[in-house]
Design a protein around this motif. Sequence first.
Motif, PDB file in Angstrom:
ATOM      1  N   ALA A  34      -0.898  10.476  -2.528  1.00  0.00           N
ATOM      2  CA  ALA A  34       0.670   9.958  -2.136  1.00  0.00           C
ATOM      3  C   ALA A  34       0.388   8.630  -1.342  1.00  0.00           C
ATOM      4  O   ALA A  34      -0.330   8.262  -0.341  1.00  0.00           O
ATOM      5  N   THR A  35       0.833   7.334  -1.985  1.00  0.00           N
ATOM      6  CA  THR A  35       0.910   6.196  -1.503  1.00  0.00           C
ATOM      7  C   THR A  35       1.540   6.156  -0.007  1.00  0.00           C
ATOM      8  O   THR A  35       2.812   6.618   0.092  1.00  0.00           O
ATOM      9  N   VAL A  36       1.077   5.483   1.008  1.00  0.00           N
ATOM     10  CA  VAL A  36       1.483   5.344   2.412  1.00  0.00           C
ATOM     11  C   VAL A  36       3.029   4.698   2.207  1.00  0.00           C
ATOM     12  O   VAL A  36       3.815   5.189   2.582  1.00  0.00           O
ATOM     13  N   ALA A  99      -6.665  -2.716  17.243  1.00  0.00           N
ATOM     14  CA  ALA A  99      -5.606  -3.847  16.660  1.00  0.00           C
ATOM     15  C   ALA A  99      -4.450  -3.422  16.299  1.00  0.00           C
ATOM     16  O   ALA A  99      -4.232  -2.082  16.185  1.00  0.00           O
ATOM     17  N   GLY A 100      -3.563  -4.261  16.401  1.00  0.00           N
ATOM     18  CA  GLY A 100      -2.156  -4.085  15.864  1.00  0.00           C
ATOM     19  C   GLY A 100      -2.003  -3.724  14.444  1.00  0.00           C
ATOM     20  O   GLY A 100      -2.991  -4.391  13.698  1.00  0.00           O
ATOM     21  N   TYR A 101      -1.128  -2.890  13.951  1.00  0.00           N
ATOM     22  CA  TYR A 101      -1.148  -2.945  12.421  1.00  0.00           C
ATOM     23  C   TYR A 101       0.169  -2.689  11.977  1.00  0.00           C
ATOM     24  O   TYR A 101       1.277  -2.296  12.756  1.00  0.00           O
ATOM     25  N   SER A 102       0.507  -2.656  10.492  1.00  0.00           N
ATOM     26  CA  SER A 102       1.766  -2.163  10.047  1.00  0.00           C
ATOM     27  C   SER A 102       1.385  -1.866   8.559  1.00  0.00           C
ATOM     28  O   SER A 102       0.413  -1.992   8.216  1.00  0.00           O
ATOM     29  N   ILE A 103       2.354  -1.131   7.990  1.00  0.00           N
ATOM     30  CA  ILE A 103       2.219  -0.798   6.393  1.00  0.00           C
ATOM     31  C   ILE A 103       3.372  -1.565   5.864  1.00  0.00           C
ATOM     32  O   ILE A 103       4.369  -1.069   5.862  1.00  0.00           O
ATOM     33  N   ARG A 104       2.867  -2.236   4.506  1.00  0.00           N
ATOM     34  CA  ARG A 104       3.750  -2.677   3.649  1.00  0.00           C
ATOM     35  C   ARG A 104       3.172  -2.782   2.168  1.00  0.00           C
ATOM     36  O   ARG A 104       2.227  -2.822   1.947  1.00  0.00           O
ATOM     37  N   LYS A 105       4.075  -2.017   1.581  1.00  0.00           N
ATOM     38  CA  LYS A 105       3.878  -1.909  -0.025  1.00  0.00           C
ATOM     39  C   LYS A 105       2.476  -1.435  -0.376  1.00  0.00           C
ATOM     40  O   LYS A 105       1.695  -1.779  -1.054  1.00  0.00           O
ATOM     41  N   GLY A 106       2.255  -0.135   0.304  1.00  0.00           N
ATOM     42  CA  GLY A 106       0.978   0.373   0.270  1.00  0.00           C
ATOM     43  C   GLY A 106      -0.543  -0.208   0.477  1.00  0.00           C
ATOM     44  O   GLY A 106      -1.581  -0.010   0.271  1.00  0.00           O
TER      45      GLY A 106
END
Length: 276
Positions: A34-36, A99-106
């Motif tokens: 499952a891609t995030v 660290a800060g992070y985000s998730i974009r397009k897998g």
Amino acid sequence: MKFRMLLLPLALAACSQTPVATNPAPPASTPGTATVAAASTPSVSGSALLGEYHWQLNDAIDSNGNRIDALFVRPAQPLQLDFTADRLNVVNACNNLGAGYSIRKGRLQVGPMISTMMACHDPALSALDNAISQRLRGSVSVNLLSRDNAPRLQLVTDSGDTLSFTGVATAETRYGGPGERAFLEVAAQTVPCNHPLIPGKQCLLVRERHFDEQGLPSGTPGEWQPLNQDIEGYTHTPGIRNVLRVKRFNISNPPADGPSVAYVLDLVVESEKVSQ
């Protein structure tokens, strides 16, 4: 005689970082994977799942298929990733890293890594900080795999390194809520206590402590009393007095002879060797 004193603020003091924005094509999913995130906006379900587990490193290989030994300095304390809503923390390195992070397009977009400045005498342990930091920066391909109720997290760097993590449910996930933060002072020596199944049982002697928003002691400590249960994640050393930051959880439907509250270690705030 005090040999160690560690009093930390209630949260890691670090500014939120703006993640680096990139837009590479997402990797193709494989069966059972499952891609995030598969859209331009973060996947709510995938991001939430990341925060429900401690992700412990179990395998790491480079682009040639060789094991990355530099990431496995302490087998009994594997590198661990913890995710909050917008922050990634690395546990069991030499220093605390975040660290800060985000998730974009897998893709996992990781901002600049912030670290404490503790010195580690073991060169391999000191090098561990850099080894993981170099692989957790910029944009990293991320996949969540869920098979047989055993979640897996896989990160692939642009250089071809593949890091595989096993998910271990957090206390919040196991107990179904955020819990309550509390501070317990644990006396240097245990005391006898009553237990119907364990003759001569020894219990921790504890009292509640209070700290203000700056992490300074405040108020009057509670009364000393035996704690007839364990504190998850804490191992007591006789002769050492500790102040612990714990999370306290209510247990739904506890057994008749079991506690209705669970204590989970969050942080050792203060330690002192007590002379007898």
